[in-house]
Design a protein around this motif. Structure first.
Motif, PDB file in Angstrom:
ATOM      1  N   SER A 149       7.949   4.898  10.183  1.00  0.00           N
ATOM      2  CA  SER A 149       9.020   4.671   9.209  1.00  0.00           C
ATOM      3  C   SER A 149       8.400   4.313   7.868  1.00  0.00           C
ATOM      4  O   SER A 149       7.599   3.382   7.783  1.00  0.00           O
ATOM      5  N   VAL A 150       8.773   5.087   6.849  1.00  0.00           N
ATOM      6  CA  VAL A 150       8.294   4.828   5.496  1.00  0.00           C
ATOM      7  C   VAL A 150       9.472   4.856   4.543  1.00  0.00           C
ATOM      8  O   VAL A 150      10.478   5.515   4.792  1.00  0.00           O
ATOM      9  N   GLU A 151       9.338   4.099   3.450  1.00  0.00           N
ATOM     10  CA  GLU A 151      10.335   4.110   2.388  1.00  0.00           C
ATOM     11  C   GLU A 151       9.836   5.033   1.284  1.00  0.00           C
ATOM     12  O   GLU A 151       8.723   4.867   0.780  1.00  0.00           O
ATOM     13  N   VAL A 152      10.670   5.994   0.915  1.00  0.00           N
ATOM     14  CA  VAL A 152      10.307   6.941  -0.128  1.00  0.00           C
ATOM     15  C   VAL A 152      10.330   6.231  -1.481  1.00  0.00           C
ATOM     16  O   VAL A 152      11.307   5.572  -1.834  1.00  0.00           O
ATOM     17  N   VAL A 153       9.248   6.340  -2.237  1.00  0.00           N
ATOM     18  CA  VAL A 153       9.136   5.732  -3.558  1.00  0.00           C
ATOM     19  C   VAL A 153       9.411   6.775  -4.640  1.00  0.00           C
ATOM     20  O   VAL A 153      10.164   6.541  -5.575  1.00  0.00           O
ATOM     21  N   SER A 154       8.774   7.950  -4.521  1.00  0.00           N
ATOM     22  CA  SER A 154       8.978   9.012  -5.515  1.00  0.00           C
ATOM     23  C   SER A 154       8.732  10.369  -4.867  1.00  0.00           C
ATOM     24  O   SER A 154       8.063  10.474  -3.833  1.00  0.00           O
ATOM     25  N   MET A 185       0.835  -1.173   0.000  1.00  0.00           N
ATOM     26  CA  MET A 185       0.000   0.000   0.000  1.00  0.00           C
ATOM     27  C   MET A 185       0.889   1.248   0.000  1.00  0.00           C
ATOM     28  O   MET A 185       1.789   1.370   0.813  1.00  0.00           O
ATOM     29  N   THR A 186       0.627   2.146  -0.934  1.00  0.00           N
ATOM     30  CA  THR A 186       1.396   3.386  -0.957  1.00  0.00           C
ATOM     31  C   THR A 186       0.595   4.514  -0.327  1.00  0.00           C
ATOM     32  O   THR A 186      -0.637   4.497  -0.304  1.00  0.00           O
ATOM     33  N   LEU A 187       1.322   5.481   0.177  1.00  0.00           N
ATOM     34  CA  LEU A 187       0.749   6.663   0.795  1.00  0.00           C
ATOM     35  C   LEU A 187       1.248   7.876   0.035  1.00  0.00           C
ATOM     36  O   LEU A 187       2.374   7.868  -0.473  1.00  0.00           O
ATOM     37  N   THR A 188       0.459   8.923  -0.007  1.00  0.00           N
ATOM     38  CA  THR A 188       0.928  10.190  -0.540  1.00  0.00           C
ATOM     39  C   THR A 188       1.008  11.155   0.632  1.00  0.00           C
ATOM     40  O   THR A 188       0.034  11.333   1.369  1.00  0.00           O
ATOM     41  N   ILE A 189       2.183  11.748   0.785  1.00  0.00           N
ATOM     42  CA  ILE A 189       2.476  12.594   1.944  1.00  0.00           C
ATOM     43  C   ILE A 189       2.887  13.977   1.455  1.00  0.00           C
ATOM     44  O   ILE A 189       3.756  14.097   0.583  1.00  0.00           O
ATOM     45  N   ALA A 214       2.760  -2.737  12.755  1.00  0.00           N
ATOM     46  CA  ALA A 214       3.074  -1.329  13.001  1.00  0.00           C
ATOM     47  C   ALA A 214       1.955  -0.462  12.453  1.00  0.00           C
ATOM     48  O   ALA A 214       1.445  -0.695  11.368  1.00  0.00           O
ATOM     49  N   ALA A 215       1.590   0.505  13.229  1.00  0.00           N
ATOM     50  CA  ALA A 215       0.437   1.323  12.851  1.00  0.00           C
ATOM     51  C   ALA A 215       0.835   2.495  11.972  1.00  0.00           C
ATOM     52  O   ALA A 215       1.629   3.321  12.360  1.00  0.00           O
ATOM     53  N   ILE A 216       0.293   2.489  10.773  1.00  0.00           N
ATOM     54  CA  ILE A 216       0.313   3.700   9.952  1.00  0.00           C
ATOM     55  C   ILE A 216      -1.033   4.323  10.237  1.00  0.00           C
ATOM     56  O   ILE A 216      -2.055   3.624  10.220  1.00  0.00           O
ATOM     57  N   PRO A 217      -1.045   5.591  10.549  1.00  0.00           N
ATOM     58  CA  PRO A 217      -2.342   6.201  10.860  1.00  0.00           C
ATOM     59  C   PRO A 217      -3.357   5.902   9.757  1.00  0.00           C
ATOM     60  O   PRO A 217      -3.019   5.898   8.580  1.00  0.00           O
ATOM     61  N   ILE A 218      -4.569   5.673  10.154  1.00  0.00           N
ATOM     62  CA  ILE A 218      -5.650   5.398   9.216  1.00  0.00           C
ATOM     63  C   ILE A 218      -6.350   6.695   8.875  1.00  0.00           C
ATOM     64  O   ILE A 218      -6.702   7.463   9.759  1.00  0.00           O
ATOM     65  N   ARG A 219      -6.518   6.938   7.596  1.00  0.00           N
ATOM     66  CA  ARG A 219      -7.222   8.140   7.163  1.00  0.00           C
ATOM     67  C   ARG A 219      -8.712   7.909   7.325  1.00  0.00           C
ATOM     68  O   ARG A 219      -9.244   6.923   6.837  1.00  0.00           O
ATOM     69  N   THR A 276       5.458   9.991  -2.528  1.00  0.00           N
ATOM     70  CA  THR A 276       4.821   8.681  -2.508  1.00  0.00           C
ATOM     71  C   THR A 276       5.733   7.779  -1.691  1.00  0.00           C
ATOM     72  O   THR A 276       6.949   7.752  -1.909  1.00  0.00           O
ATOM     73  N   ALA A 277       5.148   7.068  -0.743  1.00  0.00           N
ATOM     74  CA  ALA A 277       5.942   6.223   0.151  1.00  0.00           C
ATOM     75  C   ALA A 277       5.156   4.968   0.500  1.00  0.00           C
ATOM     76  O   ALA A 277       3.951   4.882   0.254  1.00  0.00           O
ATOM     77  N   ARG A 278       5.863   4.006   1.045  1.00  0.00           N
ATOM     78  CA  ARG A 278       5.208   2.796   1.561  1.00  0.00           C
ATOM     79  C   ARG A 278       5.835   2.463   2.907  1.00  0.00           C
ATOM     80  O   ARG A 278       6.959   2.878   3.209  1.00  0.00           O
ATOM     81  N   ARG A 279       5.098   1.721   3.693  1.00  0.00           N
ATOM     82  CA  ARG A 279       5.594   1.346   5.011  1.00  0.00           C
ATOM     83  C   ARG A 279       6.939   0.664   4.857  1.00  0.00           C
ATOM     84  O   ARG A 279       7.130  -0.184   3.973  1.00  0.00           O
ATOM     85  N   ALA A 280       7.889   1.039   5.695  1.00  0.00           N
ATOM     86  CA  ALA A 280       9.236   0.477   5.617  1.00  0.00           C
ATOM     87  C   ALA A 280       9.207  -1.008   5.948  1.00  0.00           C
ATOM     88  O   ALA A 280       8.494  -1.439   6.849  1.00  0.00           O
ATOM     89  N   SER A 281      10.004  -1.783   5.222  1.00  0.00           N
ATOM     90  CA  SER A 281      10.001  -3.233   5.400  1.00  0.00           C
ATOM     91  C   SER A 281      10.555  -3.651   6.749  1.00  0.00           C
ATOM     92  O   SER A 281      10.301  -4.748   7.204  1.00  0.00           O
ATOM     93  N   ASP A 282      11.288  -2.757   7.431  1.00  0.00           N
ATOM     94  CA  ASP A 282      11.817  -3.139   8.743  1.00  0.00           C
ATOM     95  C   ASP A 282      10.831  -2.841   9.869  1.00  0.00           C
ATOM     96  O   ASP A 282      11.091  -3.120  11.020  1.00  0.00           O
ATOM     97  N   GLU A 283       9.671  -2.297   9.538  1.00  0.00           N
ATOM     98  CA  GLU A 283       8.626  -2.080  10.539  1.00  0.00           C
ATOM     99  C   GLU A 283       7.910  -3.407  10.780  1.00  0.00           C
ATOM    100  O   GLU A 283       7.690  -4.177   9.851  1.00  0.00           O
ATOM    101  N   PRO A 284       7.528  -3.693  12.010  1.00  0.00           N
ATOM    102  CA  PRO A 284       6.757  -4.910  12.265  1.00  0.00           C
ATOM    103  C   PRO A 284       5.445  -4.876  11.484  1.00  0.00           C
ATOM    104  O   PRO A 284       4.903  -3.818  11.210  1.00  0.00           O
TER     105      PRO A 284
END
Length: 140
Positions: free
Chosen positions: A66-71, A1-5, A134-139, A123-131
């Protein structure tokens, strides 16, 4: 799942750390009302924004994610005093958005004719080193 920040230019210029696609960053993510960004990025792109990055006072009490930057896309727009305004403050002028894909973000952007730098759409996605839980806030 990607997020736009959304990342404000001034937050990066003040005390942000440079980032690029592939980097894992730890950001405080706050929910947004996409309508707040419609004049800056256009209505369609504003609807894609899930969160904004915050590392000043409004982020207190929120756990960084923690998120991994995609673009990364620089956002530029024209600013002006709206017709009929009495406070003479400059606001984004709808329909003047210029989007520029970039390979890195440091808070500063090359000047562009007739528009000012406003921030980044990341554009980012949850970092793979997060459990996994791990909670990404829910919109909402």
């Amino acid at each position: 799942m990607t997020l736009t920040i959304w990342v404000d230019d001034w937050q990066m210029q003040c005390c942000g750390e440079s980032f690029a696609p592939g980097d894992v960053v730890s950001w405080t993510l706050l929910e947004v009302d996409p309508e707040d960004y419609a004049d800056i990025v256009g209505g369609e792109r504003a609807d894609e924004i899930d969160f904004r990055e915050e590392h000043h006072g409004q982020g207190e009490g929120h756990t960084p994610t923690s998120v991994e930057v995609v673009s990364i896309v620089e956002v530029h727009c024209r600013y002006g005093v709206p017709p009929g305004a009495t406070d003479k403050a400059n606001y984004p002028v709808p329909g003047t958005t210029v989007l520029v894909p970039v390979k890195a973000a440091d808070g500063w952007a090359k000047a562009r004719p007739d528009v000012g730098f406003a921030g980044y759409l990341v554009t980012a996605r949850r970092a793979s080193d997060e459990p996994e839980d791990a909670a990404i806030p829910i919109r909402r």
